[in-house]
Write a protein that holds these residues in place. Structure first.
Motif, PDB file in Angstrom:
ATOM      1  N   UNK A 163       0.883  -1.157   0.000  1.00 19.64           N
ATOM      2  CA  UNK A 163       0.000   0.000   0.000  1.00 19.64           C
ATOM      3  C   UNK A 163       0.920   1.207   0.000  1.00 19.64           C
ATOM      4  N   UNK A 164       0.963   1.956  -1.099  1.00 24.89           N
ATOM      5  CA  UNK A 164       1.917   3.051  -1.207  1.00 24.89           C
ATOM      6  C   UNK A 164       1.347   4.216  -1.984  1.00 24.89           C
ATOM      7  N   UNK A 165       2.143   5.296  -2.074  1.00 28.77           N
ATOM      8  CA  UNK A 165       1.714   6.513  -2.752  1.00 28.77           C
ATOM      9  C   UNK A 165       2.242   6.545  -4.177  1.00 28.77           C
ATOM     10  N   UNK A 166       1.397   7.014  -5.072  1.00 23.70           N
ATOM     11  CA  UNK A 166       1.759   7.196  -6.480  1.00 23.70           C
ATOM     12  C   UNK A 166       1.663   8.688  -6.769  1.00 23.70           C
ATOM     13  N   UNK A 167       2.746   9.282  -7.243  1.00 23.44           N
ATOM     14  CA  UNK A 167       2.782  10.724  -7.457  1.00 23.44           C
ATOM     15  C   UNK A 167       2.028  11.125  -8.723  1.00 23.44           C
ATOM     16  N   UNK A 180      -3.295   7.028  -3.169  1.00 18.93           N
ATOM     17  CA  UNK A 180      -3.006   5.862  -2.350  1.00 18.93           C
ATOM     18  C   UNK A 180      -3.420   4.637  -3.153  1.00 18.93           C
ATOM     19  N   UNK A 181      -2.458   3.760  -3.462  1.00 18.19           N
ATOM     20  CA  UNK A 181      -2.718   2.633  -4.350  1.00 18.19           C
ATOM     21  C   UNK A 181      -2.159   1.337  -3.782  1.00 18.19           C
ATOM     22  N   UNK A 207       5.279  -4.735  -5.080  1.00 15.11           N
ATOM     23  CA  UNK A 207       6.400  -4.006  -4.470  1.00 15.11           C
ATOM     24  C   UNK A 207       7.551  -3.757  -5.434  1.00 15.11           C
ATOM     25  N   UNK A 208       7.688  -4.564  -6.474  1.00 14.84           N
ATOM     26  CA  UNK A 208       8.792  -4.398  -7.413  1.00 14.84           C
ATOM     27  C   UNK A 208       8.461  -3.489  -8.592  1.00 14.84           C
ATOM     28  N   UNK A 209       7.217  -3.035  -8.714  1.00 14.62           N
ATOM     29  CA  UNK A 209       6.854  -2.175  -9.842  1.00 14.62           C
ATOM     30  C   UNK A 209       7.302  -0.740  -9.583  1.00 14.62           C
ATOM     31  N   UNK A 210       7.370   0.066 -10.652  1.00 16.73           N
ATOM     32  CA  UNK A 210       7.836   1.439 -10.519  1.00 16.73           C
ATOM     33  C   UNK A 210       6.820   2.284  -9.759  1.00 16.73           C
ATOM     34  N   UNK A 211       7.290   3.404  -9.267  1.00 15.29           N
ATOM     35  CA  UNK A 211       6.439   4.264  -8.432  1.00 15.29           C
ATOM     36  C   UNK A 211       5.185   4.713  -9.170  1.00 15.29           C
ATOM     37  N   UNK A 212       5.327   5.111 -10.425  1.00 15.56           N
ATOM     38  CA  UNK A 212       4.190   5.616 -11.181  1.00 15.56           C
ATOM     39  C   UNK A 212       3.621   4.568 -12.123  1.00 15.56           C
TER      40      UNK A 212
END
Length: 78
Positions: free
Chosen positions: A4-8, A19-20, A24-29
């Protein structure tokens, strides 16, 4: 492993985050599995789908440190 992480999103010098749930290994965006809310650090506004977040946490999705702080601030986590 799912996180569960933030996407800019947003423009230069004007960030906004979603919030998406992502791998875990995929890129931030990269492409999220599911979007659960948003956070705007400039206006200090946020809106989270509490039911979906609790469901995902019960499934074993791990929040990042920043997301954990935001969820505690929103009183979703204790």
């Amino acid at each position: 492993m799912l996180k569960l992480r933030l996407k800019r999103t947003g423009r230069k010098r004007s960030p906004s985050y979603r919030l998406v749930v992502m791998e875990s290994l995929s890129r931030r965006d990269g492409r999220p599995i599911e979007e659960l809310g948003y956070y705007n650090p400039i206006n200090k506004q946020y809106k989270f789908d509490v039911e979906k977040i609790k469901k995902r946490l019960n499934e074993g999705v791990k929040p990042t440190d920043t997301v954990t702080f935001l969820l505690k601030k929103a009183e979703i986590l204790k």
